[in-house]
Enzyme design. Structure first.
Site, PDB file in Angstrom:
ATOM      1  N   HIS A 377       0.823  -1.217   0.000  1.00 59.95           N
ATOM      2  CA  HIS A 377       0.000   0.000   0.000  1.00 59.95           C
ATOM      3  C   HIS A 377       0.847   1.252   0.000  1.00 59.95           C
ATOM      4  O   HIS A 377       0.638   2.175  -0.791  1.00 59.95           O
ATOM      5  CB  HIS A 377      -0.847   0.053   1.279  1.00 59.95           C
ATOM      6  CG  HIS A 377      -2.066  -0.797   1.190  1.00 59.95           C
ATOM      7  ND1 HIS A 377      -2.787  -1.161   2.280  1.00 59.95           N
ATOM      8  CD2 HIS A 377      -2.692  -1.344   0.134  1.00 59.95           C
ATOM      9  CE1 HIS A 377      -3.807  -1.893   1.919  1.00 59.95           C
ATOM     10  NE2 HIS A 377      -3.771  -2.025   0.617  1.00 59.95           N
ATOM     11  N   ARG A 484      -4.380   1.153 -15.942  1.00 57.52           N
ATOM     12  CA  ARG A 484      -4.352  -0.204 -15.359  1.00 57.52           C
ATOM     13  C   ARG A 484      -5.415  -0.279 -14.265  1.00 57.52           C
ATOM     14  O   ARG A 484      -5.172   0.109 -13.131  1.00 57.52           O
ATOM     15  CB  ARG A 484      -2.986  -0.487 -14.759  1.00 57.52           C
ATOM     16  CG  ARG A 484      -1.840  -0.619 -15.748  1.00 57.52           C
ATOM     17  CD  ARG A 484      -0.544  -0.865 -14.981  1.00 57.52           C
ATOM     18  NE  ARG A 484       0.520  -1.398 -15.809  1.00 57.52           N
ATOM     19  CZ  ARG A 484       1.594  -0.695 -16.181  1.00 57.52           C
ATOM     20  NH1 ARG A 484       1.738   0.550 -15.820  1.00 57.52           N
ATOM     21  NH2 ARG A 484       2.540  -1.271 -16.906  1.00 57.52           N
ATOM     22  N   ARG A 520      -7.848  -0.411 -19.589  1.00 54.86           N
ATOM     23  CA  ARG A 520      -7.546  -1.835 -19.774  1.00 54.86           C
ATOM     24  C   ARG A 520      -8.339  -2.623 -18.739  1.00 54.86           C
ATOM     25  O   ARG A 520      -8.367  -2.263 -17.565  1.00 54.86           O
ATOM     26  CB  ARG A 520      -6.060  -2.088 -19.553  1.00 54.86           C
ATOM     27  CG  ARG A 520      -5.737  -3.563 -19.613  1.00 54.86           C
ATOM     28  CD  ARG A 520      -4.268  -3.817 -19.491  1.00 54.86           C
ATOM     29  NE  ARG A 520      -3.800  -3.682 -18.127  1.00 54.86           N
ATOM     30  CZ  ARG A 520      -2.529  -3.851 -17.777  1.00 54.86           C
ATOM     31  NH1 ARG A 520      -1.625  -4.110 -18.702  1.00 54.86           N
ATOM     32  NH2 ARG A 520      -2.160  -3.741 -16.528  1.00 54.86           N
ATOM     33  N   GLU A 618       0.675  -8.731 -26.324  1.00 57.66           N
ATOM     34  CA  GLU A 618       1.669  -9.129 -25.325  1.00 57.66           C
ATOM     35  C   GLU A 618       2.086 -10.574 -25.519  1.00 57.66           C
ATOM     36  O   GLU A 618       3.156 -10.982 -25.085  1.00 57.66           O
ATOM     37  CB  GLU A 618       1.082  -8.994 -23.917  1.00 57.66           C
ATOM     38  CG  GLU A 618       0.562  -7.612 -23.599  1.00 57.66           C
ATOM     39  CD  GLU A 618       0.020  -7.509 -22.190  1.00 57.66           C
ATOM     40  OE1 GLU A 618       0.751  -7.030 -21.331  1.00 57.66           O
ATOM     41  OE2 GLU A 618      -1.142  -7.912 -21.960  1.00 57.66           O
ATOM     42  N   ASN A 641       6.370  -4.875 -21.878  1.00 58.97           N
ATOM     43  CA  ASN A 641       6.938  -5.597 -20.730  1.00 58.97           C
ATOM     44  C   ASN A 641       6.720  -7.089 -20.899  1.00 58.97           C
ATOM     45  O   ASN A 641       7.649  -7.903 -20.779  1.00 58.97           O
ATOM     46  CB  ASN A 641       6.271  -5.162 -19.415  1.00 58.97           C
ATOM     47  CG  ASN A 641       6.375  -3.672 -19.174  1.00 58.97           C
ATOM     48  OD1 ASN A 641       7.282  -3.030 -19.680  1.00 58.97           O
ATOM     49  ND2 ASN A 641       5.448  -3.124 -18.405  1.00 58.97           N
ATOM     50  N   ASP A 642       5.473  -7.447 -21.157  1.00 55.87           N
ATOM     51  CA  ASP A 642       5.179  -8.872 -21.295  1.00 55.87           C
ATOM     52  C   ASP A 642       5.654  -9.425 -22.631  1.00 55.87           C
ATOM     53  O   ASP A 642       6.191 -10.524 -22.698  1.00 55.87           O
ATOM     54  CB  ASP A 642       3.671  -9.117 -21.117  1.00 55.87           C
ATOM     55  CG  ASP A 642       3.304  -9.238 -19.647  1.00 55.87           C
ATOM     56  OD1 ASP A 642       4.033  -9.929 -18.912  1.00 55.87           O
ATOM     57  OD2 ASP A 642       2.309  -8.625 -19.229  1.00 55.87           O
ATOM     58  N   ARG A 652      10.396 -11.123 -16.694  1.00 60.27           N
ATOM     59  CA  ARG A 652      10.605  -9.676 -16.679  1.00 60.27           C
ATOM     60  C   ARG A 652      11.096  -9.164 -15.332  1.00 60.27           C
ATOM     61  O   ARG A 652      11.652  -8.081 -15.228  1.00 60.27           O
ATOM     62  CB  ARG A 652       9.312  -8.939 -17.088  1.00 60.27           C
ATOM     63  CG  ARG A 652       8.175  -9.109 -16.118  1.00 60.27           C
ATOM     64  CD  ARG A 652       6.847  -8.683 -16.719  1.00 60.27           C
ATOM     65  NE  ARG A 652       6.401  -7.388 -16.212  1.00 60.27           N
ATOM     66  CZ  ARG A 652       5.240  -6.826 -16.502  1.00 60.27           C
ATOM     67  NH1 ARG A 652       4.400  -7.435 -17.334  1.00 60.27           N
ATOM     68  NH2 ARG A 652       4.897  -5.681 -16.017  1.00 60.27           N
ATOM     69  N   CYS A 689       2.625   0.575 -24.923  1.00 61.52           N
ATOM     70  CA  CYS A 689       2.697   0.979 -23.515  1.00 61.52           C
ATOM     71  C   CYS A 689       3.740   0.077 -22.871  1.00 61.52           C
ATOM     72  O   CYS A 689       4.389  -0.685 -23.548  1.00 61.52           O
ATOM     73  CB  CYS A 689       1.333   0.885 -22.837  1.00 61.52           C
ATOM     74  SG  CYS A 689       0.508  -0.686 -23.001  1.00 61.52           S
TER      75      CYS A 689
HETATM   76  C1  PEP Z   1       3.057  -4.666 -20.490  1.00 64.54           C
HETATM   77  O1  PEP Z   1       3.074  -5.887 -20.314  1.00 64.54           O
HETATM   78  O2  PEP Z   1       3.888  -4.057 -21.191  1.00 64.54           O
HETATM   79  C2  PEP Z   1       2.016  -3.858 -19.856  1.00 64.54           C
HETATM   80  C3  PEP Z   1       1.884  -2.578 -20.122  1.00 64.54           C
HETATM   81  O3  PEP Z   1       1.245  -4.461 -18.936  1.00 64.54           O
HETATM   82  P1  PEP Z   1       1.707  -4.715 -17.436  1.00 64.54           P
HETATM   83  O4  PEP Z   1       3.059  -4.085 -17.263  1.00 64.54           O
HETATM   84  O5  PEP Z   1       0.676  -4.091 -16.591  1.00 64.54           O
HETATM   85  O6  PEP Z   1       1.748  -6.190 -17.390  1.00 64.54           O
HETATM   86 MG    MG Z   2       1.331  -6.841 -19.434  1.00 66.35          MG
END
Ligand code: PEP
Ligand code: MG
Length: 764
Positions: A377, A484, A520, A618, A641-642, A652, A689
């Site tokens: 938190h 998110r 999302r 992703e 990221n994914d 990751r 993103c």
């Molecule tokens: C990503 O995977 O790039 C993404 C934006 O989603 P998250 O980081 O929330 O998994």
């Molecule tokens: Mg993701």
């Protein structure tokens, strides 16, 4: 055979145990004459007698995780200072390793039993061992044994734990043992020291460091008048509630708003939890003064916390830690923490969100936690307040004194204690540079995001809390490219009711006004846990039951969220995207749920004017379904990221792999370039993103392969804008094309791209 056993006490006792009587007698011994060892010997005798045990032994933790027998009633005298066990070895070692009591009717049958001939303990069947805990750390083990097989009663366990707590203070205060025999290694006060941890929110702070929640332990722990202590507790609890209510009502906190406010309200509910207060009252009835009772329950909570792997439950227990501090302050008659320097770095084992906000108002420059995860938190709130945070700095608190000089380099996940002058100067220059850069960047806010050769670029924000919305104004970003939705739910520890959820989305849409926001749908699972919805434990959570997979298997959850989104954007445009789509069929299924909800919302007159549906790219399988995919969406957003972790099969979050696979390599850039071409040909808007877009060098490469919209954390907007204003895109795109297409090894192109930027005056 033991030399001091007392066969007359061999039968199981049944008499009532009086912890208060035991504590009162211990206090007499402590106050009386005699050497440290004499006192210790008397104490174990008293405990053995009161618990009707034939053996009572105290083991003290020595340097190197060795538990040494320091005193015994009932085992052989020669064993004292000779018997040693490693933490984890034998029953005593297990008690220390698990930081919890073991109550065994047949100790020898326990798999951990380790026989030590010098003690003569084979004659004893049953054993109760409790950890001696101080500030949540094990400093020893206290054990009783009996010849007869017997299970010790709850009262006996309770009594022994209470006594262990008193002993912990004695051991630590050095009253019974010479200081050099206590198993802690004190760091030399002014030696520079470095602590490595996890970077939870970047930034730099140079300031004195203050320890949070380290209160002076009261020396006299035994209560003369338990009723008076219970009254003190009641007054303190009432005072704490009043203070929390006042904080919630405080108009000054209105700007915190949204989820952070809900976090605080949840926290207020925990404060009213009768179970927690009841346990403290119980400890007072057992003979402790109120402060000691709070400490005792806190020590148990901390010890339990170390055993718990479930992130959600750990967070709830951490809130109790925050409340324990508040209660101690109330008991001490103080309304708030001590006098603080004007700017300071705060060190804490853990900290609650409410306390963090209070510290922020008093000059908090940085936060360093011994524990703490990205979804604690307090860390969520700190991120929204842009306070640099490093987590996971073990053993920090015991190494610092209030006011020690410190540097928190949260970009690198590092804390430097007592830094040398030269190091300090380097960091001060860096901080100065940063300040100047920030001041200059602020001027970029209202300038158009356009390359030097005139190509417009859309810069969007990644957000998750209402607190983040202010960044729209601060950065002048073109909208929110990723909202998110799960972050707010995680911050509050569960789902709000439909009305609240709708109101949250409406506030996001309102804040954006004419600017777009891409909502999302819930992306839980993997490393993002939500109670009641995430799977308990999975071998490969990142590849597991997460995200849209949960939404499709639990359509009620998905539909509820879609309904809230539709209602929140009634009369406007709703842009919604689904995460972790692996097949076009999944996307169609999700769309079908949306269509049903939309039809219903239209019947109720609460529907958006327009609904645009997107998918996050992703999962690599989507790349081989592009023709069908592009016909099924209104827009696409690459979750870099994914996608990067799945393309390289590299976790990751695994630091060991962070340098091995680079986003700026031909395999990654080539596949994204092909995606750009396909989207352009189909006329489907594409953005990216994920964290990569916030780094100017990565953003440069993305522009080079054709991206024209990038969504990023707010800290990236100005640096990326500064970069693109120095960029002539056309020649760079030519350079990048030939660099990636001529590459045959798949290794990083970072060095080459950086060299190009340097040679062409591009600011990265
Ligand atoms: C990503 O995977 O790039 C993404 C934006 O989603 P998250 O980081 O929330 O998994
Ligand atoms: Mg993701």
């Amino acid at each position: 055979m033991p030399d001091r056993g007392n066969p007359s006490q061999a039968s199981a006792p049944g008499g009532a145990i009086h912890p208060r009587r035991v504590l009162a007698r211990l206090r007499q011994v402590m106050a009386g004459p005699g050497s440290a060892q004499d006192k210790l010997d008397r104490i174990v005798q008293i405990i053995a007698a009161d618990l009707v045990a034939e053996v009572c032994s105290l083991y003290v933790l020595r340097p190197g995780e060795i538990l040494e027998l320091f005193a015994t009633e009932g085992l052989r005298r020669e064993a004292v200072r000779n018997t040693r066990l490693r933490v984890g070895e034998g029953i005593v070692g297990m008690v220390a390793a698990q930081a919890s009591a073991l109550n065994l009717a047949d100790a020898a049958a326990h798999p951990a039993f380790a026989y030590r001939p010098e003690t003569g303990e084979e004659a004893f069947a049953s054993m109760l061992g409790v950890p001696v805990l101080r500030s949540g750390r094990v400093v020893g083990v206290l054990a009783v044994q009996n010849r007869a097989r017997r299970q010790y009663s709850d009262d006996e366990v309770e009594t022994l734990e209470t006594v262990a707590m008193v002993l912990a203070e004695l051991v630590a205060a050095g009253g019974l043992l010479p200081p050099e025999e206590i198993g802690t290694v004190e760091a030399s006060a002014a030696m520079p020291r470095k602590f490595e941890g996890a970077a939870l929110h970047g930034g730099l702070a140079i300031a004195p460091i203050i320890a949070h929640g380290v209160t002076e332990a009261p020396r006299d722990l035994v209560a003369d008048d338990p009723q008076a202590e219970l009254d003190r507790l009641e007054t303190a609890v009432a005072g704490m509630h009043r203070a929390l209510d006042a904080m919630l009502a405080d108009q000054g906190l209105a700007k915190v708003g949204g989820e952070s406010r809900e976090v605080l309200e949840t926290f207020r509910l925990i404060a009213a939890d009768q179970g927690w207060i009841g346990r403290i009252a119980e400890a007072i009835r057992g003979g402790l003064i109120a402060e000691a009772a709070v400490e005792r329950v806190r020590a148990e909570t901390r010890a339990r916390m170390r055993q718990i792997t479930d992130a959600y439950i750990r967070e709830r227990l951490a809130d109790l830690e925050d409340l324990a501090n508040r209660l101690l302050l109330q008991l001490a008659g103080r309304a708030g923490p001590e006098v603080l320097p004007p700017r300071f770095i705060l060190a804490a084992r853990r900290i609650g969100p409410a306390e963090l906000i209070e510290y922020h108002a008093r000059g908090l420059a940085g936060l360093v936690l011994e524990e703490g995860s990205p979804f604690t938190h307090a860390v969520i709130v700190a991120r929204a307040l842009d306070v640099p945070v490093v987590g996971g700095c073990r053993d920090l608190l015991q190494s610092l004194a209030p006011g020690d000089s410190a540097i928190l380099d949260a970009d690198e996940g590092r804390l430097l204690l007592h830094p040398e002058d030269e190091v300090r100067q380097i960091y001060e220059r860096a901080a100065e540079h940063r300040r100047a850069e920030r001041a200059a960047w602020a001027d970029l806010r209202d300038l158009p995001a356009r390359t030097r050769d005139g190509v417009p670029v859309t810069l969007l924000l990644n957000a998750g809390l209402l607190l983040d919305l202010e960044q729209l104004r601060i950065t002048g970003a073109d909208g929110i490219g990723l909202f998110r939705t799960e972050i707010g739910f995680m911050a509050r520890g569960g789902f709000p009711d439909m009305e609240t959820e709708t109101a949250i989305y409406r506030r996001v849409a309102d804040a954006c006004g004419e600017k777009p926001v891409l909502f999302r749908t819930l992306d839980v699972g993997g490393d993002k846990l939500l109670p009641g919805i995430s799977a308990d434990s999975e071998e490969n959570p990142a590849l597991g039951w997460r995200s849209l997979r949960i939404g499709l298997d639990r359509p009620a959850v998905l539909r509820r969220q879609l309904r809230a989104l539709l209602h929140a954007t009634a009369g406007r445009t709703l842009r919604v995207m689904f995460p972790m789509v692996a097949t076009v069929a999944e996307l169609r299924e999700a769309r079908a749920q949306l269509d049903r909800e939309r039809a219903q919302a239209e019947r109720e007159g609460r529907a958006p004017e327009r609904v645009l549906v997107g998918a996050m790219l992703e999962v690599p399988s989507l790349l081989w379904q592009l023709p069908a995919l592009l016909k099924s969406v209104d827009f696409l957003s690459v979750g870099s990221n994914d996608l990067t972790q799945f393309i390289f099969a590299a976790d990751r979050g695994n630091v060991a792999l962070a340098e091995r696979y680079d986003f700026l390599s031909a395999p990654m850039l080539n596949l994204l370039a092909e995606l750009v071409s396909a989207c352009n040909a189909a006329g489907v808007p594409l953005s990216l993103c994920g964290e990569a877009g916030a780094r100017p060098l990565e953003a440069l490469a993305l522009l080079g392969i054709g991206f024209r919209a990038i969504s990023m954390p707010p800290t990236g907007i100005f640096p990326v804008k500064a970069m693109l204003m120095t960029l002539d895109l056309a020649p760079f795109a030519d350079f990048l094309r030939s660099a990636r297409l001529s590459d045959s090894g798949g290794a990083s192109l970072r060095g080459r791209i950086r060299a190009y930027a340097r040679d062409h005056g591009i600011r990265v």
